[in-house]
Design a protein around this motif. Structure first.
Motif, PDB file in Angstrom:
ATOM      1  N   LEU A 148       0.823  -1.195   0.000  1.00 37.69           N
ATOM      2  CA  LEU A 148       0.000   0.000   0.000  1.00 37.69           C
ATOM      3  C   LEU A 148       0.869   1.262   0.000  1.00 37.69           C
ATOM      4  N   MET A 149       1.988   1.210   0.669  1.00 40.26           N
ATOM      5  CA  MET A 149       2.881   2.368   0.727  1.00 40.26           C
ATOM      6  C   MET A 149       3.470   2.713  -0.639  1.00 40.26           C
ATOM      7  N   THR A 150       3.517   1.775  -1.553  1.00 43.10           N
ATOM      8  CA  THR A 150       4.040   2.077  -2.883  1.00 43.10           C
ATOM      9  C   THR A 150       3.116   3.020  -3.647  1.00 43.10           C
ATOM     10  N   ARG A 151       1.893   3.204  -3.171  1.00 42.69           N
ATOM     11  CA  ARG A 151       0.936   4.094  -3.820  1.00 42.69           C
ATOM     12  C   ARG A 151       0.916   5.490  -3.183  1.00 42.69           C
ATOM     13  N   TYR A 152       1.799   5.708  -2.229  1.00 44.37           N
ATOM     14  CA  TYR A 152       1.844   7.005  -1.559  1.00 44.37           C
ATOM     15  C   TYR A 152       2.587   8.011  -2.425  1.00 44.37           C
ATOM     16  N   LEU A 153       1.950   9.167  -2.626  1.00 41.40           N
ATOM     17  CA  LEU A 153       2.537  10.244  -3.433  1.00 41.40           C
ATOM     18  C   LEU A 153       2.994  11.344  -2.478  1.00 41.40           C
ATOM     19  N   PRO A 154       4.289  11.446  -2.214  1.00 45.93           N
ATOM     20  CA  PRO A 154       4.754  12.377  -1.167  1.00 45.93           C
ATOM     21  C   PRO A 154       4.388  13.830  -1.419  1.00 45.93           C
ATOM     22  N   ALA A 155       4.480  14.303  -2.662  1.00 45.82           N
ATOM     23  CA  ALA A 155       4.203  15.718  -2.930  1.00 45.82           C
ATOM     24  C   ALA A 155       2.752  16.061  -2.632  1.00 45.82           C
ATOM     25  N   ALA A 156       1.854  15.148  -2.974  1.00 47.54           N
ATOM     26  CA  ALA A 156       0.423  15.366  -2.725  1.00 47.54           C
ATOM     27  C   ALA A 156       0.013  14.945  -1.331  1.00 47.54           C
ATOM     28  N   GLY A 157       0.808  14.088  -0.699  1.00 46.56           N
ATOM     29  CA  GLY A 157       0.484  13.611   0.641  1.00 46.56           C
ATOM     30  C   GLY A 157      -0.714  12.692   0.674  1.00 46.56           C
ATOM     31  N   ILE A 158      -0.916  11.918  -0.402  1.00 43.12           N
ATOM     32  CA  ILE A 158      -2.071  11.021  -0.479  1.00 43.12           C
ATOM     33  C   ILE A 158      -1.648   9.658  -0.998  1.00 43.12           C
ATOM     34  N   ILE A 159      -2.532   8.695  -0.789  1.00 40.18           N
ATOM     35  CA  ILE A 159      -2.409   7.370  -1.395  1.00 40.18           C
ATOM     36  C   ILE A 159      -3.308   7.351  -2.620  1.00 40.18           C
ATOM     37  N   GLN A 160      -2.721   7.117  -3.778  1.00 40.34           N
ATOM     38  CA  GLN A 160      -3.529   7.089  -5.002  1.00 40.34           C
ATOM     39  C   GLN A 160      -4.420   5.874  -5.009  1.00 40.34           C
ATOM     40  N   ALA A 161      -5.675   6.095  -5.363  1.00 38.28           N
ATOM     41  CA  ALA A 161      -6.670   5.037  -5.237  1.00 38.28           C
ATOM     42  C   ALA A 161      -6.464   3.911  -6.232  1.00 38.28           C
ATOM     43  N   THR A 222     -14.571  11.410  -4.969  1.00 41.77           N
ATOM     44  CA  THR A 222     -13.180  11.345  -5.383  1.00 41.77           C
ATOM     45  C   THR A 222     -12.635  12.754  -5.571  1.00 41.77           C
ATOM     46  N   PHE A 223     -11.338  12.925  -5.350  1.00 46.22           N
ATOM     47  CA  PHE A 223     -10.707  14.227  -5.498  1.00 46.22           C
ATOM     48  C   PHE A 223      -9.323  14.031  -6.100  1.00 46.22           C
ATOM     49  N   TYR A 224      -8.981  14.940  -7.020  1.00 40.16           N
ATOM     50  CA  TYR A 224      -7.695  14.859  -7.707  1.00 40.16           C
ATOM     51  C   TYR A 224      -6.729  15.902  -7.155  1.00 40.16           C
ATOM     52  N   MET A 225      -5.501  15.448  -6.917  1.00 39.11           N
ATOM     53  CA  MET A 225      -4.392  16.314  -6.534  1.00 39.11           C
ATOM     54  C   MET A 225      -3.325  16.231  -7.618  1.00 39.11           C
ATOM     55  N   ASP A 226      -2.615  17.321  -7.813  1.00 34.92           N
ATOM     56  CA  ASP A 226      -1.476  17.262  -8.728  1.00 34.92           C
ATOM     57  C   ASP A 226      -0.381  16.423  -8.070  1.00 34.92           C
ATOM     58  N   PRO A 227      -0.008  15.277  -8.674  1.00 36.02           N
ATOM     59  CA  PRO A 227       0.937  14.394  -7.992  1.00 36.02           C
ATOM     60  C   PRO A 227       2.343  14.968  -7.878  1.00 36.02           C
ATOM     61  N   LYS A 228       2.660  15.983  -8.678  1.00 33.80           N
ATOM     62  CA  LYS A 228       4.014  16.561  -8.637  1.00 33.80           C
ATOM     63  C   LYS A 228       4.087  17.783  -7.737  1.00 33.80           C
ATOM     64  N   SER A 229       3.098  18.678  -7.843  1.00 36.26           N
ATOM     65  CA  SER A 229       3.135  19.890  -7.026  1.00 36.26           C
ATOM     66  C   SER A 229       2.361  19.753  -5.721  1.00 36.26           C
ATOM     67  N   GLY A 230       1.418  18.797  -5.676  1.00 43.90           N
ATOM     68  CA  GLY A 230       0.566  18.648  -4.510  1.00 43.90           C
ATOM     69  C   GLY A 230      -0.613  19.590  -4.489  1.00 43.90           C
ATOM     70  N   ALA A 231      -0.812  20.371  -5.548  1.00 43.75           N
ATOM     71  CA  ALA A 231      -1.923  21.326  -5.585  1.00 43.75           C
ATOM     72  C   ALA A 231      -3.253  20.595  -5.726  1.00 43.75           C
TER      73      ALA A 231
END
Length: 399
Positions: A148-161, A222-231
């Protein structure tokens, strides 16, 4: 966690007096409903020891399947609940057979590239470890947490579904269901002493609180975050009526998930937020308190979703446990949960039938795709049994 919305924005409960005035089922009545659920498990036990129920039924009957879906842990969780409620060894034996299936699944990486590893492994393998000291279950659950941790996106601070992490259509997507997957990470952090599991869960629940919950305490699915900037980008739906409506099961995941995370992250804002979601939910229910599939609808002819009601009942009980005794709505939340459980037991139980027959009628899996509409849904069956165990036993969650 600092939220932009205060607990003072909780909607006043419009039917509190009516809910509190309803006669409450006594212990004997709840035990009778629980016994009826166990009878339905018994009827399907042979069929679903080396196989699993499909996510939703057809004509009220689940077909058997291999351990490949996101929903398979719910049946194993029902077996562990049945074992705890009754002490009968047959449920433990069946559950332990399935624990080995879950260990094989994570080792062979069978459909594990998604965030629902908490649904799969908290209810099957963490429960096995907590209840019986099953080492195989512990190792499988830890492997699932690492996956599950492999789906964590650090910049966005979320786990991608869902989806390949490089897929631009899915990138940065979180969904409210993931609240229930986070306890697997908290458990793994406690078991291993590795804080990275806990820190990822912390940042995800904070992002969910900020972005999935709308100002009026309804929720995006569902909500989308920018995976690179975290916006933060945009909210949408996947299974609800529209991007602007409130999918009932999603709201129930929020009511349940924020208080469950509070067990690990003792932040009163999580409970204040869950109370706001709970009041929004209760204010949009039909007379029998069993929700329609989307909260934009409040009565017939729109389909009910008994599975969302069962999740919400568990969430309301978890919320009531965490709220201060002085909270003005605490008793109403608990009374509403009791009323939902009694209504489901009195009017939504499927007749005891052939092997594979589900527990709760009138559930909805995926309305936009017309899948599992007005059928039993295995998560609804699980949460209904969990609610009954919560109400009749001293019980610690598997989550």
């Amino acid at each position: 966690m600092t939220m932009s919305l205060s607990a003072s924005l909780r909607e006043p409960l419009r039917r509190a007096d009516e809910i509190l005035a309803r006669p409450r089922p006594d212990k004997a009545r709840l035990e009778a409903i629980l016994a009826a659920v166990l009878a339905r498990i018994d009827a399907s036990l042979d069929l679903f020891t080396d196989a699993f129920p499909k996510p939703s039924s057809e004509g009220g009957v689940y077909a058997p399947m291999d351990n490949t879906e996101w929903t398979n842990g719910f049946w194993t969780g029902m077996l562990w609940l049945a074992f705890e409620a009754s002490g009968e060894a047959r449920y433990r034996r069946a559950a332990e057979r399935q624990v080995e299936s879950f260990r094989d699944r994570i080792e062979r990486e069978v459909n594990v590239d998604h965030h629902d590893l908490g649904f799969l492994y908290s209810l099957s393998c963490v429960s096995a470890w907590k209840l019986t000291g099953n080492e195989s279950g512990r190792e499988a659950a830890l492997a699932a947490a690492r996956r599950l941790m492999t789906r964590y996106l650090p910049a966005a601070g979320i786990i991608q579904a869902w989806g390949d992490l490089s897929d631009p259509e899915q990138a940065g997507r979180m969904i409210i269901d993931c609240n229930l997957n986070l306890p697997l990470l908290y458990w793994a952090s406690e078991e291993t002493g590795d804080p990275s599991f806990r820190e990822a869960a912390h940042t995800h629940i904070e992002a969910a609180a900020r972005h999935i919950v709308r100002p009026d305490a309804s929720t995006f699915h569902t909500f989308y975050m920018d995976p690179k900037s975290g916006a933060p980008l945009r909210g949408s739906t996947h299974q609800g009526f529209s991007d602007d409506s409130c999918w009932a099961r999603g709201q129930a995941w929020g009511i349940s998930g924020f208080p469950l995370v509070h067990r690990y992250k003792a932040d009163p804002d999580l409970i204040a937020l869950a109370a706001r979601l709970a009041s929004y939910f209760l204010n949009r229910l039909p007379d029998d308190l069993v929700c329609c599939w989307d909260l934009i609808f409040t009565d017939a002819p729109h389909e009910r979703d008994s599975s969302a009601a069962a999740i919400a009942a568990c969430g309301l009980l978890e919320l009531a446990r965490a709220l201060p005794l002085t909270d003005p709505d605490r008793e109403t939340y608990e009374a509403a949960a009791l009323a939902m459980v009694e209504t489901l037991g009195d009017h939504y139980l499927l007749p005891l039938g052939k092997p594979g027959t589900g527990v709760l009628a009138h559930g909805v899996y995926h309305m936009p795709n017309r899948v599992g509409v007005d059928e039993a849904c295995i998560w609804g069956d699980y949460f209904f049994l969990e609610a009954l165990v919560r109400l009749t036993r001293v019980w610690e969650p598997y989550w």
